[in-house]
Scaffold this active site. Structure first.
Site, PDB file in Angstrom:
ATOM      1  N   VAL A  94       0.794  -0.905   0.276  1.00  0.00           N
ATOM      2  CA  VAL A  94       0.004  -0.102  -0.350  1.00  0.00           C
ATOM      3  C   VAL A  94       1.358   1.275   0.198  1.00  0.00           C
ATOM      4  O   VAL A  94       1.900   1.413   1.067  1.00  0.00           O
ATOM      5  CB  VAL A  94      -0.941  -0.141   1.185  1.00  0.00           C
ATOM      6  CG1 VAL A  94      -1.625   0.990   1.420  1.00  0.00           C
ATOM      7  CG2 VAL A  94      -1.495  -1.515   1.321  1.00  0.00           C
ATOM      8  N   SER A  95       0.833   2.353  -1.448  1.00  0.00           N
ATOM      9  CA  SER A  95       1.539   3.683  -1.003  1.00  0.00           C
ATOM     10  C   SER A  95       0.588   4.288  -0.898  1.00  0.00           C
ATOM     11  O   SER A  95      -0.228   4.575  -0.644  1.00  0.00           O
ATOM     12  CB  SER A  95       1.989   3.421  -3.092  1.00  0.00           C
ATOM     13  OG  SER A  95       2.863   4.703  -2.903  1.00  0.00           O
TER      14      SER A  95
END
Ligand code: NAG
Ligand code: NAG
Ligand code: NAG
Length: 704
Positions: free
Chosen positions: A278-279
Site C-alpha cells: 500500500v502506497s
C-alpha cells in the site's frame, strides 16, 4: 406497579454489575517520549539507499506507549507505536531489561508489543541482522540507544498514569489516502475472494480510544494501512512522515494548540497494519522526465536511465506528506466525534511465542472457505530474497540496484560480497518460483543476514483482538488473517480483529501464496517461501485459541544475540571548532527585518555536530515571540518538532571541524503579528575532549 419496581431493581442491579466492572476492571495509561535518532551522518532505514544520509530534522520521532491492566486478574498488555522503520528483537530485549530493573517481572516478552510505524525517513542501524544494516554501513549504537531509552521512558510514563478507563471502538472509510502499488499481484488472488471487497487496499481506519470515567480522553490508537513513504528517498531530514504528522496534528487538536509536539497529556498514535503493498503516492507511478504513466509490471520507462516512481497527491513530497496526514487526522477526528462501540468488557491478556519459520509445517489454507485442508501439509524455507527485491518499488526505485552498481560504492558491501553463499538445490526448490538473488538464510558472514526466528503474539483488550505480526502483510494477507481470527474469536466476544504490523522482529514481507507466484517486490521479499502466510495463519489461530482458552504456549527458541559481533563503519564525531573570530551559536546570516504569512524565515548559526547530543525532549531550535519588551521576555511558539520548522546541519570542513546550522521557519497563516526571533541550541565537542552546550539568537524580525 410491582412489576415496574422489579424492573427498576433489576435494572439498577444490572448497572451495579456492569457499571462496577466498567469503573474498576480496566485501567489504561498512555505515555509519549522522544526517540529521535542521530540526525547527521547516519543513513535512513527503509529505502535501502546508502546515499540517503540524514543531515537535520523536519519532524521528531516519538514513541507512544499504552499500558492496559485487568485489575481483576492483574494481567497487563503494553502496546507501543514507535516512529521508526520497524522494530527489532535487540531493541525490545534492552527495553525489557530496563523495565525489569525498575518493575521486576511486570513486563516481559509475554506482554510487550513494540510496533514500528514504518517511516522511511529515520536513522537506521538498530537491527542486528546484517542485510538490514548493510545500507546504513553497519550497526549504529546511537540509534540503538535513542530508541531503547525513548521507548522505555514512554512505557514508564504510561505505567505511572494507569487509571480506570473504558475502551471504545470506531471506524471510518478514507478512500483517497492510499493505492495498491502492486495491483497486478493483488489480481492473482481468487476472483471469488476479491469479490468480497470493494477496493484493492483496505480503506478503513480502525480506532480504539480510551476514556476516563468522566469521559475525558486518555489516548487514541488509529490503524490505517499505508506506507509512510510520502517523503521519498531524496529526503535527508528526519521525519515521522504521513502517519507521524497525523499523530502530531491530533495531539495538538486534543491537547490545545499551544502544546508542543510530544509534550501533551493525551497521546494519539497512528500505528502500522497490513501496509505491505500500500502506497500513499496516490498519483501513481510515472516516468521521471516524460511524466508518462509507466508500466506497473516492469517499472520501465523509455528514456535511458529514466526511472519510474510514484508521487502525489501534493506538489512535492512535503506537500504530499501534509495532505495524506491531514486526511488521516481528519478521518480519525470524525470517528472520535461519533459515538463509539463500548468494548471494555472482556479480559486483558496476551500470548507470545518465538517461532523458527524455516522449521514450521502448516496446513494449506483455502481462501474461499477460510478453512485449512488437514490432508495437505506445507513447510517454511530458509530466508532468501528474490531478484525483484533489487528492482525496488514505485515508492523507492532501484533499491540495492546491483546491475547499476550503486551498491558497489558501499564499502561495507565491498567487504562482504565475496562471502555470499550459494543457494542449495533444496533452497531453489523450496522458494520456487522465486529466483534467488540472496540466499540470506545461508549467509553467516559477518553474522546472520535475516532472522529465522520471529516473534508472534496475540493480545486482547476487552472486545478487541490485536494480532502483532513481525513484518509487512500485504492487503489480502492481512484480510485473510483478520477473517480467520474473527471467526476464531467472535464466540468469545472479541469481535474486532486488528493487525499490528512490523512488531517486535522484522522479517520483511508476507504476500499470499497466489501473489507469491507473480514475484513482484513484495513476493520477492517474502523470505520464508511461498507458504509464509499459511504458516502464520496456522500459528495465529493456534495462539488465539490458547489466549481465549487460557492455555499456556511454549515460549519457543530465543532469537540469537549478535550484539558482540556487530560491525560499524559510521565514524564517531572527532571534534568541533568555530571559524576564526566566531563563537558557537553566532548568527552568520541574519533574517530580514520583516515577513508576512507564508514567508520562510532563515538564519544560519555557527554549529557543533548534532550527534554530540540528540537533545531528547528538547530541541535544536525554537521560534520565539517577544511578549514584554521591558522584561525582554520571549515565549516559544515552535520547536524543531513542529511542521513549520526545519533544522538543517551542514559540515563545512571535516578537518577543521567547522559546521553550520540552518534554521527555517515557514510562517503559518494566522500567526499573530509581532516581534520574533530564531534561537539555536547545540553542543560542541572540544578538541581536547568534553562536550559542552551552547546557544545563540538571530536578530529579531517583525511578522506583519
Ligand atoms: C486548535 O485550532 C483549531 C483550528 O485553528 C480549532 O478548530 C481547535 O478548536 C483548536 N483546539 C483547541 C484545543 O484549542
Ligand atoms: C522526490 O520528491 C521530489 C519533490 O519533493 C522530487 O523532485 C523528486 O523527483 C522525487 N524523487 C523520487 C525518487 O521520488
Ligand atoms: C486437500 O489436499 C489434498 C492433498 O493435496 C487434495 O487431494 C484435496 O483435494 C484437498 N481438499 C480440498 C477440499 O481442497
Amino acid at each position: 406497579m410491582g412489576e415496574i419496581k422489579i424492573g427498576r431493581m433489576l435494572l439498577s442491579a444490572m448497572c451495579v454489575v456492569a457499571c462496577a466492572s466498567a469503573a474498576t476492571a480496566l485501567r489504561v495509561g498512555a505515555g509519549i517520549a522522544d526517540v529521535t535518532g542521530p540526525p547527521a551522518e547516519v543513513a535512513f532505514m527503509g529505502y535501502a539507499n546508502f546515499e540517503q544520509v540524514g543531515h537535520g530534522v523536519h519532524l521528531r520521532q516519538f514513541s507512544r506507549a499504552f499500558v492496559f491492566e485487568d485489575e481483576g486478574s492483574g494481567q497487563r498488555v503494553v502496546f507501543v507505536s514507535v516512529d521508526a522503520a520497524m522494530m527489532g528483537n535487540g531493541v525490545r530485549k534492552e527495553v525489557l531489561k530496563r523495565l525489569q530493573k525498575r518493575y521486576g517481572s511486570v513486563y516481559t516478552e509475554q506482554n510487550v508489543i513494540l510496533s514500528g510505524t514504518h517511516t522511511h525517513s529515520t536513522p537506521g542501524g538498530f537491527l542486528m541482522d546484517f542485510l538490514f544494516d548493510l545500507p546504513i554501513l553497519g550497526f549504529v549504537k546511537e540509534t540503538y540507544a535513542a530508541y531503547i531509552i525513548g521507548i522505555y521512558k514512554s512505557i514508564v510514563m504510561a505505567h505511572s498514569k494507569l487509571a480506570p478507563a473504558r475502551v471504545e471502538y470506531g471506524e471510518i472509510e478514507i478512500v483517497d489516502a492510499n493505492i495498491n502499488r502492486s495491483p497486478t499481484s493483488y489480481l492473482r488472488n481468487p476472483p471469488e475472494e476479491r469479490a468480497k471487497y470493494k477496493y484493492d487496499t483496505d480503506k478503513t481506519l480502525a480506532q480504539l480510544r480510551f476514556l476516563s470515567p468522566s469521559n475525558s480522553i486518555i489516548g487514541v490508537i488509529n490503524w490505517y494501512a499505508v506506507h509512510p513513504t510520502s517523503m521519498n528517498n531524496t529526503n535527508k531530514l528526519i521525519s515521522s512522515d504521513n502517519v507521524g504528522y497525523a499523530a502530531v496534528l491530533m495531539e495538538k487538536e486534543l491537547n490545545g494548540n499551544n502544546t508542543q509536539p510530544g509534550k501533551g497529556n493525551i497521546v494519539c498514535a497512528f500505528a502500522s497494519t497490513n501496509l505491505g503493498d500500500v502506497s500513499p503516492n496516490t498519483r501513481g507511478p510515472r516516468c521521471e522526465y516524460s511524466r508518462a504513466v509507466c508500466d506497473q509490471e516492469s517499472l520501465l520507462c523509455k528514456g535511458k536511465n529514466e526511472r519510474c516512481f510514484a508521487s502525489g497527491p501534493g506538489r512535492d513530497m512535503f506537500d504530499s506528506t501534509r495532505m495524506i496526514a491531514t486526511k488521516l487526522f481528519e478521518g480519525a477526528m470524525k470517528v472520535l466525534e461519533q459515538p463509539g462501540e463500548d468494548v471494555t468488557s472482556g479480559p486483558v491478556g496476551m500470548v507470545h511465542q518465538f517461532v523458527e519459520m524455516p522449521k514450521q509445517e502448516a496446513y494449506v489454507f483455502d481462501p474461499l472457505t477460510d478453512t485449512f485442508n488437514t490432508s495437505a501439509k506445507v513447510h517454511g524455507c530458509l530466508p532468501a530474497m528474490g531478484y525483484s527485491f533489487a528492482a525496488g518499488t514505485t515508492d523507492g526505485p532501484g533499491l540495492f540496484d546491483f546491475r547499476q552498481g550503486t551498491v558497489s560504492g558501499n564499502p561495507l558491501w565491498n567487504a562482504v560480497r565475496d562471502f555470499l553463499a550459494e543457494p542449495t538445490p533444496e533452497d531453489v526448490e523450496c522458494q520456487a518460483p522465486k529466483p534467488i538473488l540472496l540466499a540470506t538464510g545461508r549467509m553467516k558472514f559477518p553474522y546472520e543476514w535475516q532472522p529465522r526466528v520471529v516473534s508472534c503474539s496475540v493480545a486482547r483488550v476487552g472486545g478487541a483482538l490485536l494480532a502483532a505480526v513481525p513484518g509487512e502483510f500485504t492487503t489480502m494477507s492481512g484480510r485473510r488473517m483478520r477473517r480467520l481470527l474473527a471467526s476464531t474469536a467472535s464466540t468469545a466476544g472479541a469481535t474486532h480483529v486488528i493487525l499490528a504490523g512490523l512488531s517486535n522482529v522484522y522479517s520483511d514481507y508476507i504476500a499470499t501464496y497466489q501473489e507469491y507466484q507473480a514475484q513482484r517486490y513484495e513476493a520477492a521479499s517474502t523470505i520464508f517461501g511461498p507458504h509464509t502466510l499459511e504458516i502464520y495463519l496456522n500459528k495465529y489461530k493456534e495462539l488465539t485459541e490458547a489466549l481465549l482458552n487460557g492455555t499456556p504456549v511454549e515460549p519457543g527458541p530465543s532469537p540469537p544475540d549478535f550484539s558482540d559481533q556487530l560491525i560499524t563503519l559510521v565514524p564517531p564525531v572527532l571534534w568541533d571548532a568555530a571559524p576564526w573570530g566566531h563563537e558557537f551559536g553566532d548568527c552568520l546570516r541574519q533574517p530580514r527585518s520583516r515577513y508576512s504569512w507564508g514567508d520562510t524565515v532563515t538564519a544560519t548559526f555557527v554549529s557543533g555536530h548534532p550527534r554530540n547530543s540528540i537533545r531528547h525532549g528538547r530541541t535544536y531550535m525554537t521560534v520565539e515571540k517577544l511578549v514584554s519588551e521591558q522584561d525582554d521576555a520571549w515565549t516559544v511558539v515552535a520547536t524543531d518538532a513542529d511542521w513549520d520548522t526545519k533544522y538543517i546541519w551542514k559540515r563545512n570542513s571535516k578537518i577543521l571541524g567547522t559546521s553550520e546550522a540552518e534554521v527555517e521557519w515557514e510562517i503559518p497563516e494566522g500567526t499573530p503579528p509581532g516581534t520574533y526571533r530564531l534561537h539555536h541550541y547545540g553542543n560542541y565537542k572540544y578538541i581536547l575532549g568534553g562536550i559542552y552546550p551552547y546557544h545563540g539568537f538571530s536578530d529579531s524580525f517583525e511578522v506583519t
